[in-house]
Design a protein around this motif. Structure first.
Motif, mmCIF file in Angstrom:
data_model
loop_
_atom_site.group_PDB
_atom_site.id
_atom_site.type_symbol
_atom_site.label_atom_id
_atom_site.label_comp_id
_atom_site.label_asym_id
_atom_site.label_seq_id
_atom_site.Cartn_x
_atom_site.Cartn_y
_atom_site.Cartn_z
ATOM 1 N N ARG A 110 -23.572 -4.993 -38.245
ATOM 2 C CA ARG A 110 -24.552 -4.075 -37.503
ATOM 3 C C ARG A 110 -24.639 -2.640 -38.485
ATOM 4 N NH1 ARG A 110 -25.528 -4.369 -31.520
ATOM 5 N NH2 ARG A 110 -27.288 -2.966 -32.224
ATOM 6 N N PHE A 111 -23.180 -2.160 -38.435
ATOM 7 C CA PHE A 111 -22.799 -0.784 -38.931
ATOM 8 C C PHE A 111 -23.346 -0.806 -40.373
ATOM 9 C CE2 PHE A 111 -19.868 1.801 -41.332
ATOM 10 C CZ PHE A 111 -20.297 3.257 -40.876
ATOM 11 N N CYS A 112 -23.028 -1.721 -41.281
ATOM 12 C CA CYS A 112 -23.573 -1.831 -42.518
ATOM 13 C C CYS A 112 -25.015 -1.955 -42.686
ATOM 14 C CB CYS A 112 -22.815 -3.035 -43.376
ATOM 15 S SG CYS A 112 -20.862 -2.610 -43.334
ATOM 16 N N GLN A 113 -25.614 -2.548 -41.653
ATOM 17 C CA GLN A 113 -27.405 -2.689 -41.910
ATOM 18 C C GLN A 113 -27.623 -1.134 -41.593
ATOM 19 O OE1 GLN A 113 -28.248 -5.653 -39.017
ATOM 20 N NE2 GLN A 113 -27.651 -7.152 -40.177
ATOM 21 N N ILE A 114 -27.234 -0.388 -40.495
ATOM 22 C CA ILE A 114 -27.985 0.702 -40.078
ATOM 23 C C ILE A 114 -27.106 1.685 -41.133
ATOM 24 C CG2 ILE A 114 -28.054 0.280 -37.647
ATOM 25 C CD1 ILE A 114 -25.536 2.250 -37.429
ATOM 26 N N ALA A 115 -26.273 1.700 -41.744
ATOM 27 C CA ALA A 115 -25.883 2.594 -42.848
ATOM 28 C C ALA A 115 -26.229 2.430 -44.204
ATOM 29 C CB ALA A 115 -24.219 2.701 -42.969
ATOM 30 N N PHE A 170 -20.590 -2.384 -31.653
ATOM 31 C CA PHE A 170 -21.080 -2.597 -32.985
ATOM 32 C C PHE A 170 -20.187 -3.123 -34.010
ATOM 33 C CE2 PHE A 170 -24.921 0.017 -32.012
ATOM 34 C CZ PHE A 170 -25.566 -0.170 -33.335
ATOM 35 N N THR A 171 -20.636 -4.257 -34.726
ATOM 36 C CA THR A 171 -19.794 -5.068 -35.140
ATOM 37 C C THR A 171 -20.019 -4.413 -36.657
ATOM 38 O OG1 THR A 171 -21.579 -6.694 -35.994
ATOM 39 C CG2 THR A 171 -20.001 -7.310 -34.094
ATOM 40 N N LEU A 172 -19.041 -4.872 -37.548
ATOM 41 C CA LEU A 172 -19.279 -4.250 -39.009
ATOM 42 C C LEU A 172 -20.701 -4.638 -39.701
ATOM 43 C CD1 LEU A 172 -17.728 -2.887 -41.397
ATOM 44 C CD2 LEU A 172 -17.028 -5.108 -42.173
ATOM 45 N N LEU A 174 -14.924 8.867 -33.357
ATOM 46 C CA LEU A 174 -15.434 9.909 -33.285
ATOM 47 C C LEU A 174 -16.029 10.287 -31.752
ATOM 48 C CD1 LEU A 174 -16.208 10.935 -36.870
ATOM 49 C CD2 LEU A 174 -14.438 11.978 -35.490
ATOM 50 N N LYS A 175 -16.703 9.252 -31.576
ATOM 51 C CA LYS A 175 -17.451 9.145 -30.189
ATOM 52 C C LYS A 175 -17.420 7.768 -29.867
ATOM 53 C CE LYS A 175 -20.985 12.674 -31.425
ATOM 54 N NZ LYS A 175 -22.446 12.958 -31.837
ATOM 55 N N PRO A 176 -16.285 7.252 -29.233
ATOM 56 C CA PRO A 176 -16.046 5.895 -28.598
ATOM 57 C C PRO A 176 -16.728 5.710 -27.280
ATOM 58 C CG PRO A 176 -14.255 7.540 -28.015
ATOM 59 C CD PRO A 176 -15.126 8.410 -28.814
ATOM 60 N N SER A 177 -18.228 5.550 -27.540
ATOM 61 C CA SER A 177 -18.910 4.923 -26.335
ATOM 62 C C SER A 177 -19.066 3.588 -26.382
ATOM 63 C CB SER A 177 -20.432 5.625 -26.587
ATOM 64 O OG SER A 177 -20.821 5.249 -27.763
ATOM 65 N N LYS A 178 -19.633 3.016 -25.421
ATOM 66 C CA LYS A 178 -19.614 1.648 -25.327
ATOM 67 C C LYS A 178 -20.709 0.975 -26.494
ATOM 68 C CE LYS A 178 -18.676 1.265 -20.372
ATOM 69 N NZ LYS A 178 -19.173 0.964 -19.104
ATOM 70 N N LEU A 181 -13.984 2.499 -38.480
ATOM 71 C CA LEU A 181 -13.026 2.814 -37.514
ATOM 72 C C LEU A 181 -13.264 4.493 -37.075
ATOM 73 C CD1 LEU A 181 -9.872 0.753 -38.332
ATOM 74 C CD2 LEU A 181 -11.510 0.292 -36.558
ATOM 75 N N ALA A 182 -13.476 5.122 -38.140
ATOM 76 C CA ALA A 182 -13.546 6.555 -37.954
ATOM 77 C C ALA A 182 -14.830 7.033 -37.257
ATOM 78 C CB ALA A 182 -13.704 7.398 -39.238
ATOM 79 N N TRP A 183 -15.989 6.002 -37.614
ATOM 80 C CA TRP A 183 -17.319 6.371 -36.802
ATOM 81 C C TRP A 183 -17.165 5.843 -35.293
ATOM 82 C CZ3 TRP A 183 -20.401 2.152 -34.990
ATOM 83 C CH2 TRP A 183 -21.795 2.775 -34.712
#
Length: 449
Positions: free
Chosen positions: A246-251, A242-244, A233-237, A228-230
């Motif tokens: 996809r976020f875990c995949q890129i992270a 991004f779902t959780l 910080l930059k709430p772009s479309k 949620l913080a990510w």
């Protein structure tokens, strides 16, 4: 062999020889047979000295092979975590003490491997190097439940007063595990780890104020806060889509299933507070609440007080409407008329119930008795539903199984009620049908014969 310069103290003869017949050599006078000297090993004039038992026969005790491997494992874990020398030395000292304790002597090798990680964990906590038990479980590739059991046993055996680590203390270290810096992801998805940890800590503090952290595991809460913080910080479309997963995949981190529930709960809290912001005109929903996170965290306490006040006003208005409706119902005359289903039920069972011994009992009263029993079995309304923020165990209580009545010993001397006796007696209709069936069977048998 005669001893030179030695004379017998008894007879004065100088004819002295060495008698080495026994294990200890002695000097004996040949003329009178008296022993001139003994214990040459201890009193050798040529430079002999006392020799202890440990120097001659005892073997130096070598450390156990598993102990050496355990100490090497402790050292390797410390090098992976990049802790300083003091933590490494303290971890090895704790491991030696615990390994030689009777509680950890006859245990499996897997438990001893977990013990090495627990020694590092408690040393880090004592020397203000925050680390979670989940991180240590990942390093050991062990079950967190096993690590927790071994940790508690080790702390109890060694009498260590380990401090309790707060979630906010390990947030900065946990946020560094997410590879979302400009070196790993594109610029529009990248974020500084310090800014991410600061925003995540604020979200966790808000979650703690609203009972979300209570009784929950820290890793899913931290993952939800960082996600949620990510986004905020930059709430772009692009980030909001991004779902959780996809976020875990890129992270490049493993997703925890419980983190989805924590994200939903934290978004609900943010929505409740976001609706109280006076300058927000649009409807606040879980999909767009990330845009209001900055304002919510800056005015957190004021929004909490305002949300609680609004909720209390809504409850009072609801209670007043309920009281008015109840008073209007009480003022109206109520006519009790039997329903069609009740009349039909009485008609179907009238033949069976009109038997001697029933007294004043009537089957038409059964639904009323059943409804009364159901009302008495209903639980007390959950007070957590009427509170804006409540502990999870109150908001979502576990359903308790209804207690089954215990089996009673049947002796055959129990009293049988009249209603039970009547259930075994045939009604006139049943008697007629039974007689007719017997007659048909007898006719069929006679025709066959």
């Amino acid at each position: 062999m005669s001893g030179s310069g030695v004379s017998c103290p008894g007879c004065g003869s100088s004819n002295i020889v060495d008698d080495d017949l026994y294990s200890q050599a002695q000097m004996v006078c040949v003329d009178c047979g008296s022993v001139v000297s003994e214990g040459v090993l201890a009193h050798d004039p040529n430079g002999g000295s006392d020799v202890s038992y440990s120097w001659t026969t005892a073997v130096t005790r070598k450390p156990c092979v598993n102990l050496v491997k355990g100490l090497q494992r402790v050292k390797a874990i410390c090098r992976i975590l990049r802790v300083h020398k003091e933590i490494e030395d303290l971890s090895q000292a704790y491991y030696k003490q615990a390994y030689q304790h009777q509680s950890f002597i006859k245990v499996s090798l897997q438990k001893k491997e977990v013990l090495a990680g627990c020694c590092v964990l408690v040393s880090c906590r004592l020397l203000n190097w925050p680390i979670t038990m989940g991180t240590m479980s990942c390093l050991l590739d062990a079950d967190p439940m096993v690590v927790g059991v071994v940790y508690q046993e080790m702390v109890k055996v060694l009498s260590i007063e380990a401090p309790i680590v707060n979630v906010t203390d390990v947030m900065e270290a946990h946020s560094q595990e997410y590879k979302i810096s400009p070196l790993h992801v594109p610029e529009q998805l990248a974020e500084n780890s310090k800014d991410l940890a600061k925003r995540a800590v604020a979200l966790v503090e808000l979650a703690a104020d609203t009972w979300i952290v209570t009784g929950r595991k820290p890793i899913p809460i931290m993952m939800a806060a960082i996600y949620l913080a990510w986004q905020s910080l930059k709430p772009s479309k692009q980030r909001l889509k991004f779902t959780l997963d996809r976020f875990c995949q890129i992270a490049k981190v493993n997703k925890h299933k419980a983190a989805l529930k924590r994200i939903t709960e934290m978004r609900e809290v943010l929505c409740k507070l976001g609706r109280e912001i006076p300058w927000v005109r649009e409807e606040v929903t879980p999909d767009n609440v990330a845009r209001q996170v900055d304002d919510i965290l800056k005015n957190r306490y004021a929004l909490l007080r305002r949300a609680l006040r609004t909720h209390e006003d809504a409850l009072q208005a609801e209670d007043s409407l309920t009281e008015e409706a109840a008073s209007s119902r009480a003022s109206e005359p109520v006519e009790h008329t039997p329903t069609a289903s009740a009349v039909g039920l009485c008609g179907l069972n009238s033949e069976r119930t009109q038997q001697p011994g029933d007294g004043n009992e009537s089957p038409c009263k059964a639904p009323e008795l059943q409804s009364d029993s159901q009302e008495t079995q209903e639980s007390v309304p959950n007070w957590g539903k009427r509170v804006l923020f409540a502990p999870p165990c109150v908001t979502h209580p576990k359903r308790r199984r209804a207690g089954q009545p215990g089996l009673q010993d049947v002796t055959g001397d129990e009293e049988i009620s009249d209603s039970e006796i009547d259930s075994y007696i045939r009604t006139p209709r049943e008697a007629r049908e039974f007689a007719l069936t017997q007659k048909i069977l007898s006719l069929s048998e006679s025709e066959k014969s």
